[in-house]
Design a protein around this motif. Sequence first.
Motif, PDB file in Angstrom:
ATOM      1  N   PHE A 133      75.671  50.953  54.836  1.00 19.97           N
ATOM      2  CA  PHE A 133      76.398  50.084  53.918  1.00 19.97           C
ATOM      3  C   PHE A 133      75.467  48.964  53.471  1.00 19.97           C
ATOM      4  O   PHE A 133      74.712  48.411  54.278  1.00 19.97           O
ATOM      5  N   HIS A 134      75.517  48.646  52.175  1.00 15.94           N
ATOM      6  CA  HIS A 134      74.696  47.583  51.604  1.00 15.94           C
ATOM      7  C   HIS A 134      75.593  46.586  50.899  1.00 15.94           C
ATOM      8  O   HIS A 134      76.758  46.862  50.600  1.00 15.94           O
ATOM      9  N   VAL A 135      75.028  45.435  50.621  1.00 13.27           N
ATOM     10  CA  VAL A 135      75.752  44.393  49.902  1.00 13.27           C
ATOM     11  C   VAL A 135      75.325  44.428  48.444  1.00 13.27           C
ATOM     12  O   VAL A 135      74.135  44.485  48.126  1.00 13.27           O
ATOM     13  N   SER A 136      76.308  44.423  47.546  1.00 11.29           N
ATOM     14  CA  SER A 136      76.051  44.375  46.111  1.00 11.29           C
ATOM     15  C   SER A 136      76.975  43.327  45.499  1.00 11.29           C
ATOM     16  O   SER A 136      77.867  42.802  46.184  1.00 11.29           O
ATOM     17  N   PRO A 137      76.788  43.006  44.224  1.00 12.05           N
ATOM     18  CA  PRO A 137      77.707  42.048  43.589  1.00 12.05           C
ATOM     19  C   PRO A 137      79.170  42.473  43.705  1.00 12.05           C
ATOM     20  O   PRO A 137      80.074  41.640  43.692  1.00 12.05           O
ATOM     21  N   ALA A 138      79.408  43.795  43.833  1.00  6.17           N
ATOM     22  CA  ALA A 138      80.786  44.287  43.947  1.00  6.17           C
ATOM     23  C   ALA A 138      81.316  44.190  45.371  1.00  6.17           C
ATOM     24  O   ALA A 138      82.493  44.429  45.617  1.00  6.17           O
ATOM     25  N   GLY A 139      80.446  43.870  46.316  1.00  5.48           N
ATOM     26  CA  GLY A 139      80.851  43.795  47.718  1.00  5.48           C
ATOM     27  C   GLY A 139      80.102  44.809  48.557  1.00  5.48           C
ATOM     28  O   GLY A 139      78.888  44.996  48.371  1.00  5.48           O
ATOM     29  N   PRO A 172      78.773  51.772  49.940  1.00  2.00           N
ATOM     30  CA  PRO A 172      78.364  52.827  50.876  1.00  2.00           C
ATOM     31  C   PRO A 172      77.215  53.652  50.323  1.00  2.00           C
ATOM     32  O   PRO A 172      77.046  53.783  49.109  1.00  2.00           O
ATOM     33  N   GLN A 173      76.410  54.195  51.225  1.00  6.06           N
ATOM     34  CA  GLN A 173      75.294  55.066  50.853  1.00  6.06           C
ATOM     35  C   GLN A 173      75.549  56.447  51.447  1.00  6.06           C
ATOM     36  O   GLN A 173      75.223  56.714  52.595  1.00  6.06           O
ATOM     37  N   PRO A 174      76.151  57.362  50.656  1.00  4.61           N
ATOM     38  CA  PRO A 174      76.440  58.704  51.170  1.00  4.61           C
ATOM     39  C   PRO A 174      75.258  59.651  50.993  1.00  4.61           C
ATOM     40  O   PRO A 174      74.423  59.479  50.108  1.00  4.61           O
ATOM     41  N   ILE A 175      75.187  60.645  51.854  1.00  7.74           N
ATOM     42  CA  ILE A 175      74.146  61.665  51.768  1.00  7.74           C
ATOM     43  C   ILE A 175      74.337  62.487  50.502  1.00  7.74           C
ATOM     44  O   ILE A 175      75.448  62.901  50.171  1.00  7.74           O
ATOM     45  N   GLY A 176      73.242  62.704  49.790  1.00  6.47           N
ATOM     46  CA  GLY A 176      73.278  63.555  48.608  1.00  6.47           C
ATOM     47  C   GLY A 176      73.882  62.911  47.385  1.00  6.47           C
ATOM     48  O   GLY A 176      74.080  63.584  46.368  1.00  6.47           O
TER      49      GLY A 176
END
Length: 552
Positions: free
Chosen positions: A337-343, A346-350
């Motif tokens: 999980f990363h932080v972006s302006p949207a909150g 998630p970083q899913p595979i593929g």
Amino acid sequence: MRIIFSALSSPRGERREIDIPAPLTPINLATLLWGRGHLPPRPLCAGIGHCGLCRVRFLSAPPAPCLRERDILAHEELTAGVRLACCHDAHDAMILAVSPESARPKTDNTRLFDDILPSSVQEGKPCEAWLAVDLGTTSIAWEALDVQGRPFAGGQMLNPQMGAGTDVMARLAAASPERGTEGANFMRDTVQAALADICGALHAQGITVREICLAANPAMTLLALGLDSSGLRAAPYRLDFHGGQEAHLPGLPPLWIPPLLAPFAGGDLSAGICAVLHAAPSPRFPLLLADMGTNGEFALLRAGMPPLLASVPLGPALEGIGLRCGGLAEEGAVTAFHVSPAGLTPQPIGGAPPLHICGVGYLSLIRLLLSIGLLDSDGHFRPDASGPHPLAFLRTRLAASLSTERGEPVLPLPGGLFLTASDVESLLKVKAAFSLAVDSLLSEAGLCPAETGEIVLAGALGQYAPLDALTELGFLPPASVAKTRAAGNTSLRGAALLLRGSNNCRPDKLREELSALHAQAHTLPLAESPFFHERYILHMRFGPARVGSFQC
């Protein structure tokens, strides 16, 4: 007893019906369907009614829902006759519908390394091979080796025993004599069939397997060989088979079983020790080997001294199994999980839409929530957290989104996923068991973390989990990142060495070396210590526990 289930096994809604003979004793419905092979195996939570993956819909009159089902299933599902198979015993005249997801066929992950295929195979001539197998609680990994010991084919598949439960104790219970012989036979026969499938696939290429090295924890070893596993079901634990010898299963080449070092430290650990001792560059002692699987196995190796061993049950949570939105690493599984302006992002595979969260994804998420203060070190949500922080806006936004489900805090996540307080507690228990084992080994040896030469993490999680996250969360001692390395599947690599040897050591010499280590090894009986629960509670916090050698 006649039970019929209709597996809607394709988008076209094809149905198939299977008559299931009545068992001699009452049997759990999920164990009957998945644990005895009537449906393809899948990662279930061993019957604790938490993962919700054993959903079935009753076409006959459904049983009354239990409390666990009311927590997991929506009202609409309950009204439609959906139940959790693990919550009910099998009875006569049950008629069930099972989702296509539950009935998906197994996939073939066999791969050939064309650049190093034996020349005889390339020329269409028969040849011989040796098969290294890591029989894990969750999956089976294998490699076929040529006469020089080079892998030229390999693959990985879900352990077909998964249907009986994701943890060791669930499978031991399923194979107990009190439940008849069918469970034990299923455990043995499914592994035998998996090995036969691998050998058969190689034989179709003109390759004959001469010998198999089967590296597994003691429970998986005994179940695969059809041996008595009663000594592992209850304390005081004992091993009646110690490995370090050849075994035989019908229709298969001879199997060499690495030494089983202790009741819950098996041939996978001894094969892993072989791998790290004969790896390049040379090992740096004292060396701590930690195999992060469903069962955590640890070895502290010191030059010229007996190995110190420990094992703790970690359960399947680190693989995402048993958690409300958890699952194995596959396409769509969230790994970070990363932080972006949207909150939170998630970083899913593929790049697929988020399907579920795998183990490293949960570690990433908890690390992030701890860093912004929405979780405290005891694993509790803190919606009232305040104070300056670069991501205070995110903390405020996430705190406002917290809801309560049957008295339990729930944090909504993107993609329809969510994190519950019980999920956090499950992962905290794993962390406590892991760090307790590491701390106990170092304390027993009189070592501070700074005095270790090297920490080697084995297993898929150790390979993919960020090392700084493991130290921040307290799995490993502080400031140990610089001397920690991920070694991948050391069990599989060691099994290969025990078949074909290394550059400077024949396989028979390696086997003798392991047998000698087995005779010298000292095991710490952590769970049997009168202070186990007291020390375990001290480790029940994210970050380092303020006890033992972590604080040297």
